[in-house]
Design an enzyme around this catalytic site. Structure first.
Site, PDB file in Angstrom:
ATOM      1  N   CYS A  37      -2.261   0.915  -2.002  1.00  0.00           N
ATOM      2  CA  CYS A  37      -2.297   1.033  -3.477  1.00  0.00           C
ATOM      3  C   CYS A  37      -3.766   1.181  -3.859  1.00  0.00           C
ATOM      4  CB  CYS A  37      -1.695  -0.200  -4.144  1.00  0.00           C
ATOM      5  SG  CYS A  37      -0.119  -0.743  -3.460  1.00  0.00           S
ATOM      6  N   SER A  38      -4.327   2.385  -3.714  1.00  0.00           N
ATOM      7  CA  SER A  38      -5.781   2.513  -3.586  1.00  0.00           C
ATOM      8  C   SER A  38      -6.570   2.753  -4.873  1.00  0.00           C
ATOM      9  CB  SER A  38      -6.106   3.648  -2.613  1.00  0.00           C
ATOM     10  OG  SER A  38      -5.630   4.871  -3.123  1.00  0.00           O
TER      11      SER A  38
ATOM     12  N   GLY B 168     -12.409   1.795  -5.537  1.00  0.00           N
ATOM     13  CA  GLY B 168     -13.548   0.940  -5.213  1.00  0.00           C
ATOM     14  C   GLY B 168     -13.422   0.279  -3.850  1.00  0.00           C
ATOM     15  N   LYS B 169     -12.259  -0.272  -3.567  1.00  0.00           N
ATOM     16  CA  LYS B 169     -12.048  -0.947  -2.280  1.00  0.00           C
ATOM     17  C   LYS B 169     -11.918   0.070  -1.154  1.00  0.00           C
ATOM     18  CE  LYS B 169      -9.656  -4.652  -4.712  1.00  0.00           C
ATOM     19  NZ  LYS B 169      -9.550  -3.896  -5.976  1.00  0.00           N
TER      20      LYS B 169
ATOM     21  N   ASP C 222       4.580   6.345  -3.429  1.00  0.00           N
ATOM     22  CA  ASP C 222       4.972   4.963  -3.693  1.00  0.00           C
ATOM     23  C   ASP C 222       4.773   4.195  -2.390  1.00  0.00           C
ATOM     24  OD1 ASP C 222       6.482   2.540  -3.978  1.00  0.00           O
ATOM     25  OD2 ASP C 222       7.718   3.472  -5.525  1.00  0.00           O
TER      26      ASP C 222
ATOM     27  N   ASP D 104      -3.493  -3.950  -2.062  1.00  0.00           N
ATOM     28  CA  ASP D 104      -4.084  -4.441  -3.307  1.00  0.00           C
ATOM     29  C   ASP D 104      -3.013  -4.212  -4.374  1.00  0.00           C
ATOM     30  OD1 ASP D 104      -6.204  -5.477  -4.959  1.00  0.00           O
ATOM     31  OD2 ASP D 104      -6.512  -3.443  -5.695  1.00  0.00           O
TER      32      ASP D 104
ATOM     33  N   CYS E 227      -5.611  -8.880  -8.686  1.00  0.00           N
ATOM     34  CA  CYS E 227      -6.601  -9.312  -9.668  1.00  0.00           C
ATOM     35  C   CYS E 227      -5.921 -10.180 -10.732  1.00  0.00           C
ATOM     36  CB  CYS E 227      -7.332  -8.132 -10.305  1.00  0.00           C
ATOM     37  SG  CYS E 227      -6.257  -6.953 -11.154  1.00  0.00           S
TER      38      CYS E 227
END
Length: 452
Positions: free
Chosen positions: A261-262, A266-267, A312, A331, A384
């Site tokens: 789930c990019s 940033g990650k 997905d 993430d 988050c």
């Protein structure tokens, strides 16, 4: 001729009505409006302050206003938001004189409405000016008082108190009312952290090194987005909590890695930098447009190891075989309740049902993606948010369903020293609260797939 402040307050009102009533993203809406009106830096800063501040303090201002307006009084949404932003400025902004705020607000009311509305706005604001706002001590219940004084919905404060206790919740609510520090992550394949710090300090910036990531820099003074190093893509703006995800992935060169789930990337780009761009990072997102953002980010930073596509996460078994990846990052899509400092409107748009729904999706993603990990490989789960149902409970469920996985015991030894003894560390992972680092609230854990 109308003053610049009149224009600013008119723009602020338009934004608040749009965001507050229609649920638009505050940061995107403000950025669009600043570009549309080509606002000077100083005016842009004041507009941002008024909009974010009013959104941040909305429940508090509602409480103030209730003492001056009859509950039965019917108001147009724009009149309500005009009073909110005016009271915010009168109570929280010291540099703007009350008479100027009242005058401009009455002028806006005249233009948008009629004389009767202008008289009403004038009367309310002059009464507020004369009598002052009510004190929070009148609220006897401490949880309700915390909700109103820090403008967090009562259901959310109650939920956090049940999960973490009152002292942690109070600290979290207070932290969410402060400005978040600006942090950046150096692209180490282009420039060293020390060299970038030296360049920025020569240009008058005040900085300090992050203790979370050896690529991180905390900006204490100066607008780094206006510096040439930003245009040269020598760094990425990233929160320290977010940086910690890649730092705790236990990465080495030549790994094959999945970021399920990019977006916005940033990650993903941090992972590629950590492996020195040697290896493969498969980066997916549910939305094609967002996957393109990740691709663009990789190109800007000069990273060639990232392969992006739309998918997905729950369908990635159709694209990749089992036992393919050395590392997997999930993430997960979440309620975002850890990022209330920078996105204050989230707190009013979320409901408890959203958390239940998201936890279900998080479990589904873990169930579907985990078989793609090699034996001995490591799966990193992050969000988050600061809600146990999306974090510890999701992990407990997953471990109960998947005996081939366990929490990696080495994970806890690799947590940075300044987070080692924090209350958020549990047997399931690490919950970072917004008060811990003056950063976003984040949950991170790392599991290892044990050979059976």
């Amino acid at each position: 001729m109308k003053s610049e402040k009149y224009l600013l307050r008119s723009i602020a009102l338009e934004l608040l009505v749009r965001i507050g009533e229609q649920g638009g993203f505050s940061h995107l809406a403000i950025d669009q409006m600043m570009k549309k009106h080509q606002l000077e830096k100083r005016d842009g800063a004041l507009l941002t302050e008024i909009v974010y501040g009013t959104l941040q303090r909305k429940l508090t201002i509602e409480y103030f206003l209730a003492s001056f307006v009859d509950k039965k009084k019917k108001m147009n949404n724009w009149v309500k938001w005009l009073l909110y932003l005016s009271i915010y400025q009168m109570h929280y902004l010291e540099k703007v004189p009350d008479h100027a705020i009242i005058h401009e607000s009455v002028e806006i009311a005249k233009k948008k409405g009629h004389k009767g509305i202008a008289n009403f706005v004038n009367g309310v604001l002059r009464t507020v000016q004369r009598e002052g706002v009510p004190d929070f001590s009148e609220i006897k219940d401490e949880v309700h008082r915390l909700s109103i004084s820090t403008s967090h919905p009562l259901w959310l404060v109650k939920r956090w108190v049940e999960q973490y206790g009152y002292p942690v919740t109070e600290a979290m609510c207070q932290a969410n009312m402060t400005h978040k520090q600006m942090t950046i992550r150096v692209q180490p394949l282009k420039i060293s952290r020390d060299e970038l710090i030296s360049n920025l300090e020569e240009d008058g910036f005040q900085l300090k090194k992050s203790q979370i990531s050896d690529q991180g820099i905390i900006i204490e003074k100066g607008n780094v987005l206006k510096h040439q190093s930003f245009d040269q893509n020598l760094f990425t703006v990233q929160d320290e909590s977010s940086m910690l995800v890649a730092e705790l992935m236990d990465l080495t060169q030549d790994m094959v890695i999945l970021d399920a789930c990019s977006a916005p990337g940033g990650k993903t780009t941090h992972i590629a930098e950590k492996i020195h761009d040697n290896g493969q990072v498969y980066a997916y997102d549910l939305h094609e447009k967002k996957a393109k953002l990740v691709e663009k980010k990789a190109e800007q930073l000069g990273l060639s190891s990232i392969i992006t596509d739309q998918s997905d996460a729950r369908n990635l078994h159709e694209k990749h075989d089992s036992n393919t990846f050395d590392r997997i990052l999930i993430d997960a899509p979440c309620s975002g309740l850890g990022v209330l400092k920078s996105k204050p409107d989230i707190r009013y748009n979320k409901k408890e049902d959203d958390i239940h729904h998201l936890a279900k999706i998080q479990k589904e993603i873990l169930d579907k993606v985990s078989p793609l990990l090699k034996n001995g490989g490591k799966l990193i789960y992050s969000t988050c948010t600061v809600d146990k149902e999306e974090n510890e409970k999701v992990i407990s469920y997953f471990l109960g369903q998947h005996p081939e996985f366990q929490i990696d015991p080495d994970f806890f030894n690799q947590i940075p020293a300044l987070l080692q003894n924090k209350q958020g560390v549990s047997e399931c992972g690490m919950q970072i609260f917004p008060q811990d680092l003056n950063s976003d609230g984040f949950f991170i854990t790392r599991m290892i797939k044990v050979e059976k």
